[in-house]
Design an enzyme around this catalytic site. Structure first.
Site, PDB file in Angstrom:
ATOM      1  N   ARG A  13       0.884  -1.345  -0.111  1.00  0.00           N
ATOM      2  CA  ARG A  13       0.093   0.016  -0.077  1.00  0.00           C
ATOM      3  C   ARG A  13       0.823   1.202   0.166  1.00  0.00           C
ATOM      4  O   ARG A  13       1.764   1.385   0.815  1.00  0.00           O
ATOM      5  CB  ARG A  13      -0.786  -0.101   1.238  1.00  0.00           C
ATOM      6  CG  ARG A  13      -2.351   0.512   1.122  1.00  0.00           C
ATOM      7  CD  ARG A  13      -3.007   0.286   2.418  1.00  0.00           C
ATOM      8  NE  ARG A  13      -2.805   1.405   3.330  1.00  0.00           N
ATOM      9  CZ  ARG A  13      -3.980   2.283   3.698  1.00  0.00           C
ATOM     10  NH1 ARG A  13      -5.005   2.129   3.068  1.00  0.00           N
ATOM     11  NH2 ARG A  13      -3.736   3.287   4.312  1.00  0.00           N
ATOM     12  N   THR A  40      -1.032   7.510  -1.310  1.00  0.00           N
ATOM     13  CA  THR A  40      -2.311   7.611  -2.024  1.00  0.00           C
ATOM     14  C   THR A  40      -3.226   6.459  -1.520  1.00  0.00           C
ATOM     15  O   THR A  40      -4.661   6.331  -1.931  1.00  0.00           O
ATOM     16  CB  THR A  40      -1.901   6.943  -3.696  1.00  0.00           C
ATOM     17  OG1 THR A  40      -1.424   5.777  -3.590  1.00  0.00           O
ATOM     18  CG2 THR A  40      -1.079   8.129  -4.211  1.00  0.00           C
ATOM     19  N   ASP A  77      -3.061 -13.333  10.553  1.00  0.00           N
ATOM     20  CA  ASP A  77      -2.068 -12.840   9.708  1.00  0.00           C
ATOM     21  C   ASP A  77      -1.620 -14.146   9.172  1.00  0.00           C
ATOM     22  O   ASP A  77      -0.498 -14.620   9.793  1.00  0.00           O
ATOM     23  CB  ASP A  77      -1.248 -11.655   9.930  1.00  0.00           C
ATOM     24  CG  ASP A  77      -0.214 -11.233   8.833  1.00  0.00           C
ATOM     25  OD1 ASP A  77       0.476 -11.829   8.249  1.00  0.00           O
ATOM     26  OD2 ASP A  77      -0.264  -9.987   8.817  1.00  0.00           O
ATOM     27  N   ASP A 100       2.589 -14.063   9.064  1.00  0.00           N
ATOM     28  CA  ASP A 100       3.217 -13.895  10.306  1.00  0.00           C
ATOM     29  C   ASP A 100       3.186 -15.046  10.833  1.00  0.00           C
ATOM     30  O   ASP A 100       4.164 -15.616  11.611  1.00  0.00           O
ATOM     31  CB  ASP A 100       2.520 -12.820  11.083  1.00  0.00           C
ATOM     32  CG  ASP A 100       3.140 -11.509  11.069  1.00  0.00           C
ATOM     33  OD1 ASP A 100       3.980 -11.267  10.350  1.00  0.00           O
ATOM     34  OD2 ASP A 100       2.307 -10.465  11.604  1.00  0.00           O
TER      35      ASP A 100
HETATM   36  N1  URA Z   1      -4.018 -11.276   5.291  1.00  0.00           N
HETATM   37  C1  URA Z   1      -3.805 -11.935   6.179  1.00  0.00           C
HETATM   38  O1  URA Z   1      -2.826 -12.604   6.352  1.00  0.00           O
HETATM   39  N2  URA Z   1      -5.038 -12.197   6.948  1.00  0.00           N
HETATM   40  C2  URA Z   1      -6.336 -11.736   6.660  1.00  0.00           C
HETATM   41  O2  URA Z   1      -6.941 -12.090   7.223  1.00  0.00           O
HETATM   42  C3  URA Z   1      -6.332 -10.658   5.272  1.00  0.00           C
HETATM   43  C4  URA Z   1      -5.243 -10.416   4.786  1.00  0.00           C
END
Ligand code: URA
Length: 196
Positions: free
Chosen positions: A89, A93, A187, A190
């Site tokens: 991102r 913008t 995530d 992660d």
């Molecule tokens: N990316 C991720 O790792 N988890 C989500 O819930 C959304 C995007």
């Protein structure tokens, strides 16, 4: 999917069970490739009317989480070529911005298995598909493989690219205010790479 969604699953199990699902998804994706008839003779001396895929494929992973899916693709396609794109991102913008891409030179002639485990808003995947189309890939030759889609993300992608094919394990309920999928699994990158 239950194991990888569970917040109490240790990382080793998260990786192991994610890899199992990824492998199934890649195998399923390969079923979407077109085949032509092929006759072979079995060791019994009898003809068998089978099929063969005559095209060529490659993978393209969206860094970083998509890289977790590369091994699953390698496990089922020997010496498969794998391109990479890095999209993030743009803070100015708020739009997804391409920072890096390295694709096979002949990608325009190939079927592309696009790898990214979580389809949330679709922002990165849309940007990546634009990059692929600019490189000459045909939209109908892109198979987007992911573990979990948000309904909004899947709809946005298909409205934008009607010939795209999405192969997913589950479509979830929605997203939270931070655009994380719900119920989701948190995530993915992660948890997979141990950077929580
Ligand atoms: N990316 C991720 O790792 N988890 C989500 O819930 C959304 C995007």
């Amino acid at each position: 999917m239950t194991i990888i969604r569970d917040q109490n699953t240790p990382r080793g199990d998260f990786v192991f069970y994610s890899d199992r699902v990824i492998r199934l998804l890649v195998e399923e994706g390969l079923n979407y490739l077109p085949v032509v008839s092929k006759e072979v003779i079995t060791p019994m001396g009898v003809p068998f009317q089978g099929v063969t895929f005559e095209g060529r494929i490659c993978g393209v992973s969206i860094m970083r989480a998509g890289e977790s899916m590369e091994q699953g693709l390698r496990d089922v396609c020997t010496s498969v070529r794998i391109g990479k794109v890095l999209i993030q991102r743009d803070e100015r913008t708020a739009q997804p911005k391409l920072y890096y891409s390295k694709l096979p030179k002949d990608i325009a002639d190939r079927w592309v298995l696009l790898l990214d485990p979580m389809l949330a808003t679709g922002g990165s995947a849309i940007k990546c598909i634009e990059v692929l189309l600019e490189a000459g890939v045909k939209e109908e030759r892109i198979l987007f493989i992911n573990l979990i889609c948000s309904p909004e993300g899947a709809l946005t992608m298909l409205e934008r690219f009607p010939k795209l094919q999405i192969i997913t394990a589950e479509i979830d309920e929605g997203m939270d205010e931070h655009k994380f999928i719900l119920p989701g699994l948190g995530d993915f990158g992660d948890r997979y790479f141990g950077t929580e």
